[in-house]
Design a protein around this motif. Sequence first.
Motif, PDB file in Angstrom:
ATOM      1  N   UNK A  84       0.814  -1.215   0.000  1.00 38.85           N
ATOM      2  CA  UNK A  84       0.000   0.000   0.000  1.00 38.85           C
ATOM      3  C   UNK A  84       0.852   1.272   0.000  1.00 38.85           C
ATOM      4  N   UNK A  85       2.110   1.159   0.368  1.00 35.39           N
ATOM      5  CA  UNK A  85       3.017   2.297   0.230  1.00 35.39           C
ATOM      6  C   UNK A  85       3.361   2.507  -1.253  1.00 35.39           C
ATOM      7  N   UNK A  86       3.541   1.409  -1.964  1.00 32.71           N
ATOM      8  CA  UNK A  86       3.880   1.485  -3.384  1.00 32.71           C
ATOM      9  C   UNK A  86       2.651   1.737  -4.256  1.00 32.71           C
ATOM     10  N   UNK A  87       1.531   1.168  -3.862  1.00 33.23           N
ATOM     11  CA  UNK A  87       0.289   1.256  -4.644  1.00 33.23           C
ATOM     12  C   UNK A  87      -0.792   1.806  -3.712  1.00 33.23           C
ATOM     13  N   UNK A  88      -0.995   3.111  -3.747  1.00 34.16           N
ATOM     14  CA  UNK A  88      -1.881   3.755  -2.782  1.00 34.16           C
ATOM     15  C   UNK A  88      -3.310   3.214  -2.882  1.00 34.16           C
ATOM     16  N   UNK A  89      -3.910   2.865  -1.751  1.00 31.97           N
ATOM     17  CA  UNK A  89      -5.311   2.423  -1.790  1.00 31.97           C
ATOM     18  C   UNK A  89      -6.228   3.560  -2.216  1.00 31.97           C
ATOM     19  N   UNK A  90      -7.318   3.212  -2.856  1.00 29.51           N
ATOM     20  CA  UNK A  90      -8.273   4.219  -3.316  1.00 29.51           C
ATOM     21  C   UNK A  90      -9.334   4.525  -2.261  1.00 29.51           C
ATOM     22  N   UNK A  91      -9.323   3.745  -1.190  1.00 34.09           N
ATOM     23  CA  UNK A  91     -10.318   3.929  -0.125  1.00 34.09           C
ATOM     24  C   UNK A  91      -9.722   3.411   1.175  1.00 34.09           C
ATOM     25  N   UNK A  92      -9.877   4.189   2.237  1.00 32.24           N
ATOM     26  CA  UNK A  92      -9.420   3.771   3.556  1.00 32.24           C
ATOM     27  C   UNK A  92     -10.629   3.650   4.472  1.00 32.24           C
ATOM     28  N   UNK A  93     -10.648   2.613   5.272  1.00 25.57           N
ATOM     29  CA  UNK A  93     -11.696   2.433   6.266  1.00 25.57           C
ATOM     30  C   UNK A  93     -11.188   2.932   7.606  1.00 25.57           C
ATOM     31  N   UNK A  94     -12.002   3.737   8.261  1.00 24.00           N
ATOM     32  CA  UNK A  94     -11.635   4.258   9.579  1.00 24.00           C
ATOM     33  C   UNK A  94     -11.616   3.119  10.594  1.00 24.00           C
ATOM     34  N   UNK A  95     -11.090   3.362  11.788  1.00 23.17           N
ATOM     35  CA  UNK A  95     -11.059   2.309  12.815  1.00 23.17           C
ATOM     36  C   UNK A  95     -12.436   1.823  13.254  1.00 23.17           C
ATOM     37  N   UNK A  96     -13.515   2.507  12.858  1.00 22.03           N
ATOM     38  CA  UNK A  96     -14.859   1.983  13.116  1.00 22.03           C
ATOM     39  C   UNK A  96     -15.010   0.575  12.543  1.00 22.03           C
ATOM     40  N   UNK A  97     -14.305   0.314  11.447  1.00 28.67           N
ATOM     41  CA  UNK A  97     -14.460  -0.942  10.719  1.00 28.67           C
ATOM     42  C   UNK A  97     -13.556  -2.057  11.247  1.00 28.67           C
ATOM     43  N   UNK A  98     -12.789  -1.773  12.289  1.00 27.96           N
ATOM     44  CA  UNK A  98     -11.950  -2.819  12.912  1.00 27.96           C
ATOM     45  C   UNK A  98     -11.403  -2.244  14.223  1.00 27.96           C
ATOM     46  N   UNK A  99     -12.218  -2.279  15.261  1.00 23.31           N
ATOM     47  CA  UNK A  99     -11.911  -1.587  16.509  1.00 23.31           C
ATOM     48  C   UNK A  99     -11.527  -2.570  17.613  1.00 23.31           C
ATOM     49  N   UNK A 100     -10.551  -2.166  18.410  1.00 16.45           N
ATOM     50  CA  UNK A 100     -10.150  -2.938  19.582  1.00 16.45           C
ATOM     51  C   UNK A 100     -10.742  -2.267  20.814  1.00 16.45           C
ATOM     52  N   UNK A 101     -11.654  -2.960  21.492  1.00 11.61           N
ATOM     53  CA  UNK A 101     -12.339  -2.374  22.639  1.00 11.61           C
ATOM     54  C   UNK A 101     -11.434  -2.173  23.849  1.00 11.61           C
ATOM     55  N   UNK A 102     -10.235  -2.684  23.782  1.00 14.76           N
ATOM     56  CA  UNK A 102      -9.267  -2.450  24.843  1.00 14.76           C
ATOM     57  C   UNK A 102      -8.824  -0.983  24.857  1.00 14.76           C
ATOM     58  N   UNK A 103      -8.909  -0.328  23.707  1.00 15.28           N
ATOM     59  CA  UNK A 103      -8.486   1.071  23.594  1.00 15.28           C
ATOM     60  C   UNK A 103      -9.468   1.949  24.371  1.00 15.28           C
ATOM     61  N   UNK A 104      -8.966   2.652  25.356  1.00 19.82           N
ATOM     62  CA  UNK A 104      -9.843   3.441  26.234  1.00 19.82           C
ATOM     63  C   UNK A 104     -10.352   4.714  25.566  1.00 19.82           C
ATOM     64  N   UNK A 105      -9.559   5.321  24.706  1.00 23.80           N
ATOM     65  CA  UNK A 105      -9.951   6.563  24.046  1.00 23.80           C
ATOM     66  C   UNK A 105     -10.743   6.234  22.780  1.00 23.80           C
ATOM     67  N   UNK A 106     -12.056   6.218  22.924  1.00 24.20           N
ATOM     68  CA  UNK A 106     -12.915   5.883  21.783  1.00 24.20           C
ATOM     69  C   UNK A 106     -13.788   7.062  21.364  1.00 24.20           C
ATOM     70  N   UNK A 107     -13.320   8.281  21.617  1.00 21.53           N
ATOM     71  CA  UNK A 107     -14.111   9.474  21.310  1.00 21.53           C
ATOM     72  C   UNK A 107     -14.448   9.596  19.829  1.00 21.53           C
ATOM     73  N   UNK A 108     -13.590   9.085  18.968  1.00 23.82           N
ATOM     74  CA  UNK A 108     -13.808   9.216  17.522  1.00 23.82           C
ATOM     75  C   UNK A 108     -14.743   8.148  16.964  1.00 23.82           C
ATOM     76  N   UNK A 109     -15.032   7.138  17.764  1.00 26.37           N
ATOM     77  CA  UNK A 109     -15.776   5.977  17.255  1.00 26.37           C
ATOM     78  C   UNK A 109     -17.256   6.154  17.537  1.00 26.37           C
ATOM     79  N   UNK A 110     -17.992   6.721  16.562  1.00 25.82           N
ATOM     80  CA  UNK A 110     -19.435   6.912  16.703  1.00 25.82           C
ATOM     81  C   UNK A 110     -20.208   5.611  16.548  1.00 25.82           C
ATOM     82  N   UNK A 111     -19.692   4.729  15.712  1.00 27.72           N
ATOM     83  CA  UNK A 111     -20.320   3.428  15.462  1.00 27.72           C
ATOM     84  C   UNK A 111     -19.248   2.359  15.491  1.00 27.72           C
ATOM     85  N   UNK A 112     -19.493   1.303  16.247  1.00 32.72           N
ATOM     86  CA  UNK A 112     -18.578   0.159  16.249  1.00 32.72           C
ATOM     87  C   UNK A 112     -19.121  -0.866  15.260  1.00 32.72           C
ATOM     88  N   UNK A 113     -18.376  -1.104  14.200  1.00 29.69           N
ATOM     89  CA  UNK A 113     -18.872  -1.967  13.127  1.00 29.69           C
ATOM     90  C   UNK A 113     -18.301  -3.387  13.212  1.00 29.69           C
TER      91      UNK A 113
END
Length: 335
Positions: A292-321
């Motif tokens: 992905x460094x050599x071939x840039x992805x055309x779409x990035x998924x935010x951490x909503x799409x793969x979240x670790x609930x161990x992370x205490x700071x979840x202010x940015x995560x409106x939806x856990x998918x």
Amino acid sequence: MSGLREKSFGIFCCLVLLVASFTSLYLRYVASLVPAHSLLVASEVTSGENLSINLDDTLNFGARQEVETRTSWKAPIIWERMFDPKLYDQKHIQKKSSVALTVFAVGRYLDAYLKTFLISAEQHFMLGLQVTYYVFTDQPDKVPHIDLGPQRSLKVIQVEKHSRWQDISMMRMKTISDTIESEIRHRCNYVFCLDVDQEFKGRFGSEALGDSVAQMHAWFYKAQKQSFTYDRNPKSKAFIESGDYYYHAAVFGGLCEHVKSLADHCFLGIMEDKLNDVEALWHDESHLNKYFWLHKPTRLLSPEYCWDQVISDNRDINVTRLIWAPKHYDTLRTK
């Protein structure tokens, strides 16, 4: 006189053929300049919804001021409130988009995670679209029976169980590539590749579809670049001195040809490292980050799409998918 008329007629026919040939070549040239996705058949033009709309033009990049919503190369980073789910679903249903979902359940991982993964996928993954699950396992008889919805099917493919979990992780790239070539590309437009030790908790829908889709790592999306765990061994084919983002290999996808290209790149890099007695720091994930460094992805998924609930700071995560399931590496992984 008649001979002259015949000669003139022959010349005229040749000119007609030449004009027709040049016209055909010119039209083919013009067609090659127009992107295929912008060409609409009559039924599409007259349908209730104009399929020529570029869905990403409808994204609201200003809806999430507190997070990054677009990369330096203008690829969208998908967050809740940026997109209209009904619009995306309507467009992809009209296009008859179809999605393959690959997952590896080898060894103890099958009993520990597969049933929860599949049941939750039925509740949240690409609802309304045609979905085919590809379950790769060394124990086909133990794959649980799951009641599947309309347009959804499951195929079990037996794979070898490697003695080391690192090899299981790395060799999946070859299996993914081979299966795309032999089967998936004949049945599906898109393919997503996910780790089995995860559980869907919310919508993981058509807004995630794109040509080449990468997942931002939940632990690194706000970190400084110098903390990214790239492989910095110059002897490895996965070597990166500095990159854009740190991507998580637990989720990646896109059009079949793009995912196959990624898988081939990773597999070849892994095999070349093996020949040189080198193993990348985070195995296939290190090679994926290099790709992905050599071939840039055309779409990035935010951490909503793969979240670790161990992370205490979840202010940015409106939806856990999609969430990481509890890890029990001491009992699940082979040495």
